[in-house]
Design an enzyme around this catalytic site. Sequence first.
Site, PDB file in Angstrom:
ATOM      1  N   ASP A  78      47.157  41.648   1.001  1.00  0.00           N
ATOM      2  CA  ASP A  78      48.390  42.447   0.988  1.00  0.00           C
ATOM      3  C   ASP A  78      49.190  42.170  -0.292  1.00  0.00           C
ATOM      4  OD1 ASP A  78      49.463  39.913   1.379  1.00  0.00           O
ATOM      5  OD2 ASP A  78      50.481  40.396   3.256  1.00  0.00           O
ATOM      6  N   SER A 115      59.335  35.457   4.236  1.00  0.00           N
ATOM      7  CA  SER A 115      58.095  35.446   5.016  1.00  0.00           C
ATOM      8  C   SER A 115      57.115  34.340   4.654  1.00  0.00           C
ATOM      9  CB  SER A 115      57.392  36.798   4.900  1.00  0.00           C
ATOM     10  OG  SER A 115      57.168  37.144   3.545  1.00  0.00           O
ATOM     11  N   HIS A 123      51.376  37.743   0.617  1.00  0.00           N
ATOM     12  CA  HIS A 123      51.469  36.531   1.439  1.00  0.00           C
ATOM     13  C   HIS A 123      50.392  35.505   1.136  1.00  0.00           C
ATOM     14  CE1 HIS A 123      53.843  39.424   3.976  1.00  0.00           C
ATOM     15  NE2 HIS A 123      54.674  38.428   3.752  1.00  0.00           N
TER      16      HIS A 123
END
Length: 271
Positions: A246, A42, A249
């Site tokens: 989070d 990601s 990220h």
Amino acid sequence: MAPAAAAATMLLLLLVALLAAPTALAGGEKIPTLVFILAGQSNMGGRGGATVGGRWDGYVPPQCAPSPRTLRLSPALQWEEAREPLHAGVDVGNVLGVGPGMPFAHAVLRSARVPKGSVVGLVPCAQGGTPIANWSRGTDLYDRMVTRARAAVAGTGGRGRLAAMLWFQGETDTIRREDALAYAGRMEAMVRDVRRDLAMPDLLVIQVGIATGQGKFVDLVRKAQRAVRVPNLRYVDAKGLPIANDYTHLTTQAQVRLGAMLAEAYLATLH
Ligand SMILES: *[C@@H]1O[C@H](CO)[C@@H](O)[C@H](O)[C@H]1NC(C)=O
């Protein structure tokens, strides 16, 4: 001038004009001269500005703005002008935001070390939440990456070459100790396989040291990343860059920084 000499001169002038013409496709888009594979999970796919409320905030910093000299290989394997989110249609099933690809391209093109008139072609291949075992030779992600890399170079009609593979992955391998311990060996095998399948034994690979993890073995994976032994591998460390709340990220600003760091690492290999 004798007719034969005149004809030869005309031919030469025509050839010079053809070679000097800007590299462009029929639709007026340019053709990449420097092609880069972007792969991993990601944080390569890009989640900057996309970690709150299930949608991307849409903020595109100037370092990530579209430019006629930055293209991306579309999901349908066509070159097109690149724009955020760069991994749209590739990193499927995820809310996408800003990644390192666009700021990387801008920083490369700003440098006097690349030939004037260079055009960067980005080949997004990342997929969120994937362990490195999902990237070994014969897996869907591996095959997709090799297929896209081949199509990318073929789509330059001989004007472009694969310049490097940028790899940012390993967060999912922090969940199980076995995966963390197997990381260096799996990475070495993957790099060797990609180089063989692309017939580029010296392909430059720039690996990003992970900053976060989905599990508790982050330090083990980071240690494994630094223990990867293959020639022509560079290491750029994402640890210390701003992380979204989070805890997983990189923020948009962090991705801008990382893009510049990756560009520095690439440019340092040009003499
Ligand atoms: C990752 O590998 C697992 C196990 O082989 C498989 O079930 C899963 O579909 C793979 N995921 C991706 C995105 O390739």
